[in-house]
Each structure stands twice: as structure tokens, then as C-alpha cells.
Design a protein around this motif. Structure first.
Motif, PDB file in Angstrom:
ATOM      1  N   MET A 119      31.131   4.530  62.066  1.00 46.25           N
ATOM      2  CA  MET A 119      30.261   5.020  60.992  1.00 46.25           C
ATOM      3  C   MET A 119      28.832   5.022  61.523  1.00 46.25           C
ATOM      4  N   SER A 120      28.325   6.214  61.798  1.00 48.03           N
ATOM      5  CA  SER A 120      26.986   6.322  62.374  1.00 48.03           C
ATOM      6  C   SER A 120      26.454   7.737  62.162  1.00 48.03           C
ATOM      7  N   GLY A 121      25.213   7.942  62.591  1.00 44.38           N
ATOM      8  CA  GLY A 121      24.609   9.265  62.489  1.00 44.38           C
ATOM      9  C   GLY A 121      24.302   9.649  61.057  1.00 44.38           C
ATOM     10  N   LYS A 122      23.951  10.895  60.851  1.00 45.84           N
ATOM     11  CA  LYS A 122      23.557  11.346  59.511  1.00 45.84           C
ATOM     12  C   LYS A 122      24.742  11.429  58.556  1.00 45.84           C
ATOM     13  N   ASP A 123      25.954  11.620  59.090  1.00 42.54           N
ATOM     14  CA  ASP A 123      27.127  11.725  58.221  1.00 42.54           C
ATOM     15  C   ASP A 123      27.586  10.364  57.689  1.00 42.54           C
ATOM     16  N   MET A 124      27.349   9.301  58.444  1.00 38.97           N
ATOM     17  CA  MET A 124      27.728   7.941  58.068  1.00 38.97           C
ATOM     18  C   MET A 124      29.185   7.885  57.584  1.00 38.97           C
ATOM     19  N   PHE A 125      29.427   7.440  56.351  1.00 42.11           N
ATOM     20  CA  PHE A 125      30.787   7.238  55.869  1.00 42.11           C
ATOM     21  C   PHE A 125      31.575   8.547  55.837  1.00 42.11           C
ATOM     22  N   ALA A 126      30.912   9.639  55.534  1.00 45.29           N
ATOM     23  CA  ALA A 126      31.589  10.942  55.579  1.00 45.29           C
ATOM     24  C   ALA A 126      32.089  11.230  56.994  1.00 45.29           C
ATOM     25  N   GLY A 127      31.311  10.826  57.989  1.00 44.04           N
ATOM     26  CA  GLY A 127      31.741  10.983  59.377  1.00 44.04           C
ATOM     27  C   GLY A 127      32.956  10.131  59.696  1.00 44.04           C
ATOM     28  N   SER A 128      33.049   8.963  59.075  1.00 45.98           N
ATOM     29  CA  SER A 128      34.221   8.103  59.252  1.00 45.98           C
ATOM     30  C   SER A 128      35.481   8.814  58.781  1.00 45.98           C
ATOM     31  N   VAL A 129      35.381   9.451  57.625  1.00 46.78           N
ATOM     32  CA  VAL A 129      36.526  10.178  57.078  1.00 46.78           C
ATOM     33  C   VAL A 129      36.897  11.352  57.978  1.00 46.78           C
ATOM     34  N   LYS A 130      35.888  12.092  58.453  1.00 45.07           N
ATOM     35  CA  LYS A 130      36.153  13.211  59.364  1.00 45.07           C
ATOM     36  C   LYS A 130      36.876  12.725  60.619  1.00 45.07           C
ATOM     37  N   GLU A 131      36.445  11.582  61.158  1.00 45.76           N
ATOM     38  CA  GLU A 131      37.083  11.047  62.363  1.00 45.76           C
ATOM     39  C   GLU A 131      38.540  10.713  62.083  1.00 45.76           C
ATOM     40  N   ALA A 132      38.800  10.050  60.959  1.00 47.69           N
ATOM     41  CA  ALA A 132      40.177   9.697  60.605  1.00 47.69           C
ATOM     42  C   ALA A 132      41.046  10.935  60.482  1.00 47.69           C
ATOM     43  N   LEU A 133      40.538  11.955  59.816  1.00 51.13           N
ATOM     44  CA  LEU A 133      41.307  13.188  59.645  1.00 51.13           C
ATOM     45  C   LEU A 133      41.572  13.875  60.981  1.00 51.13           C
ATOM     46  N   SER A 134      40.626  13.764  61.903  1.00 49.63           N
ATOM     47  CA  SER A 134      40.805  14.389  63.223  1.00 49.63           C
ATOM     48  C   SER A 134      41.941  13.742  64.009  1.00 49.63           C
ATOM     49  N   TYR A 135      42.284  12.502  63.640  1.00 51.52           N
ATOM     50  CA  TYR A 135      43.375  11.792  64.315  1.00 51.52           C
ATOM     51  C   TYR A 135      44.732  12.053  63.654  1.00 51.52           C
ATOM     52  N   GLY A 136      44.730  12.797  62.542  1.00 45.96           N
ATOM     53  CA  GLY A 136      45.973  12.979  61.803  1.00 45.96           C
ATOM     54  C   GLY A 136      46.323  11.787  60.947  1.00 45.96           C
ATOM     55  N   ALA A 137      45.326  10.974  60.605  1.00 42.27           N
ATOM     56  CA  ALA A 137      45.541   9.764  59.826  1.00 42.27           C
ATOM     57  C   ALA A 137      45.512  10.040  58.332  1.00 42.27           C
ATOM     58  N   ASN A 138      46.189   9.188  57.575  1.00 44.60           N
ATOM     59  CA  ASN A 138      46.104   9.270  56.115  1.00 44.60           C
ATOM     60  C   ASN A 138      45.587   7.966  55.500  1.00 44.60           C
ATOM     61  N   THR A 139      45.025   7.128  56.347  1.00 45.87           N
ATOM     62  CA  THR A 139      44.296   5.941  55.936  1.00 45.87           C
ATOM     63  C   THR A 139      43.405   5.557  57.112  1.00 45.87           C
ATOM     64  N   PHE A 140      42.522   4.563  56.936  1.00 45.04           N
ATOM     65  CA  PHE A 140      41.662   4.153  58.048  1.00 45.04           C
ATOM     66  C   PHE A 140      41.002   2.817  57.721  1.00 45.04           C
ATOM     67  N   MET A 141      40.354   2.253  58.712  1.00 43.13           N
ATOM     68  CA  MET A 141      39.581   1.020  58.553  1.00 43.13           C
ATOM     69  C   MET A 141      38.177   1.249  59.080  1.00 43.13           C
ATOM     70  N   VAL A 142      37.183   0.710  58.375  1.00 38.84           N
ATOM     71  CA  VAL A 142      35.794   0.915  58.760  1.00 38.84           C
ATOM     72  C   VAL A 142      35.007  -0.363  58.511  1.00 38.84           C
ATOM     73  N   TYR A 143      33.925  -0.531  59.222  1.00 40.33           N
ATOM     74  CA  TYR A 143      32.951  -1.592  58.953  1.00 40.33           C
ATOM     75  C   TYR A 143      31.820  -0.975  58.128  1.00 40.33           C
ATOM     76  N   THR A 144      31.156  -1.769  57.280  1.00 37.18           N
ATOM     77  CA  THR A 144      30.051  -1.222  56.500  1.00 37.18           C
ATOM     78  C   THR A 144      28.767  -1.139  57.314  1.00 37.18           C
ATOM     79  N   GLY A 145      28.808  -1.624  58.538  1.00 36.86           N
ATOM     80  CA  GLY A 145      27.686  -1.604  59.469  1.00 36.86           C
ATOM     81  C   GLY A 145      28.167  -2.214  60.769  1.00 36.86           C
ATOM     82  N   ALA A 146      27.276  -2.437  61.711  1.00 33.18           N
ATOM     83  CA  ALA A 146      27.664  -3.003  63.006  1.00 33.18           C
ATOM     84  C   ALA A 146      28.357  -4.353  62.807  1.00 33.18           C
ATOM     85  N   PRO A 147      29.510  -4.581  63.457  1.00 31.63           N
ATOM     86  CA  PRO A 147      30.238  -5.837  63.262  1.00 31.63           C
ATOM     87  C   PRO A 147      29.584  -7.048  63.918  1.00 31.63           C
ATOM     88  N   GLN A 148      28.593  -6.811  64.796  1.00 31.73           N
ATOM     89  CA  GLN A 148      27.980  -7.914  65.531  1.00 31.73           C
ATOM     90  C   GLN A 148      26.668  -8.411  64.930  1.00 31.73           C
TER      91      GLN A 148
END
Length: 298
Positions: free
Chosen positions: A9-38
Motif C-alpha cells: 500500500m503506497s503511492g497516490k492510490d494507497m489502499f485502492a492500489g492494494s486492491v488492484k495488486e490483489a486483482l492482478s494476481y487473480g486473488a479474491n482476498t488479500f492481506m495488507v498493513y495499514t502502514g509500514a510494518p516496521q
């Protein structure tokens, strides 16, 4: 089959970009952090593009996703009061952010006792969870099964059950079953899966497993090291992982890949996400020994 992976989750798309990435993998669910995990740096919720993300999820047929709490949260620290205070306060923030993003599950590493012993760490974890969980908390905390490296708590089902026993609102607790961690902790999920499942059912209850992290392991069973491997290329193996993915009580819960990126043989600074290919392989039900080569050639 609810199958996906960790996404960024980064860039101007943020969470929307996370969803786009998941869909690009053929996924129907995903896991995300709300920000950097460190670290504790977090963008405002209004900057996460949540509404657009939900639109994309609806269009792509994704109904469920999970959030992972950052690694810096250590509720088990009985030594450093400031570290513990930060853990409790930040966990409360992450619960709010998880709810605002639209998930009802926040995965949490239970914590480490930093050398002070299990009982001391357990007491702090229970205290911390009791500080943040109420009867009205809209998000469940899924305690992750741990590999048992160092002073980690949660290396056995019994350790997780003791956390349950001490938490007042333990109806808000769930379990994240990590295949690599369970293997490395010593459970024989390759040859005795039914026995392992019967054990977790008797100790905690299979109904409490809310997420499965699907990872092969670079280590032999009981190594207590936690080093993930790509699906079918480790000591657990494709067939054993498929039995877990298709295990009937897990049918309606997210299965999330956290397998390593495949490194470029020509450029040490480059590596490639395996998730599109691993998801396709899992859906086919047939192991592809040339998977890594195909990822590099794509």
C-alpha cells in the motif's frame, strides 16, 4: 476458495492500489498493513483512498480482506515500560484503522518475553489485550501461531489457549494458522495433519481459526527459525499444503500467501512477486517444478 496474498500500500492510490495488486494476481482476498510494518508512521485515513478501494473490490468480486498489525507491537515485553505502552496504544490505533478500512480481522504476533520467561510475557499480553478489547470492539484480533524463535510466545496451541483464558472479551480473539510457523514449531502437518487439527480443535477450537497463512518452509520440522519458502519448494511440500488449503473447516476463511519474492539471477537488487503464479498453480492443483523459472521469464 478464498485465496490471496500479502499486498503493498503506497503511492497516490494507497489502499485502492492494494486492491488492484490483489486483482492482478487473480486473488479474491488479500492481506495488507495499514502502514509500514516496521514503524508507527501512518497516513491519515482520509488519504488511504478507502472509498475507491471498496469500489474496486466490489467490481472485482472481493468481499473479504484481512489486516496485519505491525511487527513493532510487542505486548509481551515486561522489561521496557515505554515499549509496552507504545504497543498497547498503537494496537488500539490499528484496531480503529482496520475497522475504518472495512476489515473485521487484525492479525497479531502475540509478543516476545525478551528473556524474562513465558509467564511474565503472558501476563503482559493478557493485560494489553484486556486494555484494548471491549464488548463493542468491531474487529477481532487473530493471534498468529509462531515458529518459536527466540523468546516468542505462541509457539504452541497451549500457549495461545492461555492467552484466551486470561482475556475478558476472548470472543474477540481468533487464530491465524501459519503453515511455516506451525511446521517450524514442531507440529507434523505433513504426515499427521488430522492429528494436528484434532489437537488445535481440542485446545482452542477450529472454529476460532479465522485466517491461514499458506507458506512452505526452508527448515525441517521443529527448527524454530521461521524462514518461508515458495509453495512446493520447501520441506512441507505442495501436497501437504494443498491438504491444508482444501481442509473443509477452512473452506470459508482467507488463505494468504506470504511466500518470498523470487530473486533475479542477474541483478541482486531485483526480485519478482510469485503470487500470480502460485495462486494459478494452487487453483490447478498441480505442482509446477519450473514455477520459479517461469516467474523470472515473465
Amino acid at each position: 476458495m478464498l485465496l490471496g496474498s500479502h499486498v503493498g500500500m503506497s503511492g497516490k492510490d494507497m489502499f485502492a492500489g492494494s486492491v488492484k495488486e490483489a486483482l492482478s494476481y487473480g486473488a479474491n482476498t488479500f492481506m495488507v498493513y495499514t502502514g509500514a510494518p516496521q514503524n508507527t508512521r501512518r497516513k491519515s485515513l482520509k488519504d488511504l483512498n478507502i472509498e475507491k478501494a471498496h469500489e474496486l473490490m466490489k467490481e472485482g468480486g472481493i468481499e473479504t480482506f484481512v489486516v496485519h498489525a505491525p511487527y513493532i507491537i510487542n505486548l509481551g515485553n515486561p522489561v521496557n515500560a515505554d515499549t509496552y505502552k507504545l504497543a498497547v496504544e498503537f494496537l488500539e490505533i490499528e484496531l480503529s484503522r482496520t475497522a475504518a478500512m472495512g476489515s473485521d480481522t487484525l492479525i497479531l504476533h502475540p509478543g516476545s518475553h525478551v528473556g524474562e520467561g513465558f509467564d511474565a510475557g503472558l501476563k503482559k499480553i493478557i493485560s494489553g489485550l484486556n486494555s484494548v478489547l471491549t464488548a463493542d470492539t468491531p474487529v477481532n484480533i487473530a493471534l498468529e501461531t509462531m515458529a518459536g524463535k527466540g523468546s516468542e510466545i505462541g509457539r504452541s496451541f497451549e500457549e495461545l489457549a492461555k492467552i484466551y483464558d486470561g482475556v475478558k472479551y476472548n470472543d474477540k480473539l481468533r487464530i491465524c494458522f501459519d503453515t511455516c510457523h506451525v511446521n517450524d514449531a514442531g507440529y507434523d502437518i505433513v504426515n499427521r495433519l488430522d492429528d494436528v487439527m484434532a489437537e488445535i480443535d481440542s485446545v482452542i477450537g477450529l472454529k476460532n481459526v479465522a485466517v491461514v497463512h499458506v507458506n512452505d518452509s526452508k527448515n525441517e520440522r521443529s527448527a524454530h527459525k521461521d524462514r518461508h519458502e515458495n509453495i512446493g519448494f520447501g520441506t512441507i511440500g505442495f501436497d501437504a499444503l494443498m491438504r491444508i488449503i482444501n481442509y473443509a473447516p477452512f473452506e470459508n476463511i482467507p488463505k494468504i500467501l506470504e511466500t518470498p519474492y523470487v530473486p533475479s539471477p542477474d541483478d541482486s537488487k531485483k526480485s519478482f512477486a510469485p503470487y500470480k503464479y502460485e495462486i494459478a498453480m494452487i487453483k490447478s492443483g498441480v505442482f509446477d517444478p519450473l514455477l520459479k523459472e517461469k516467474i523470472l521469464q515473465a
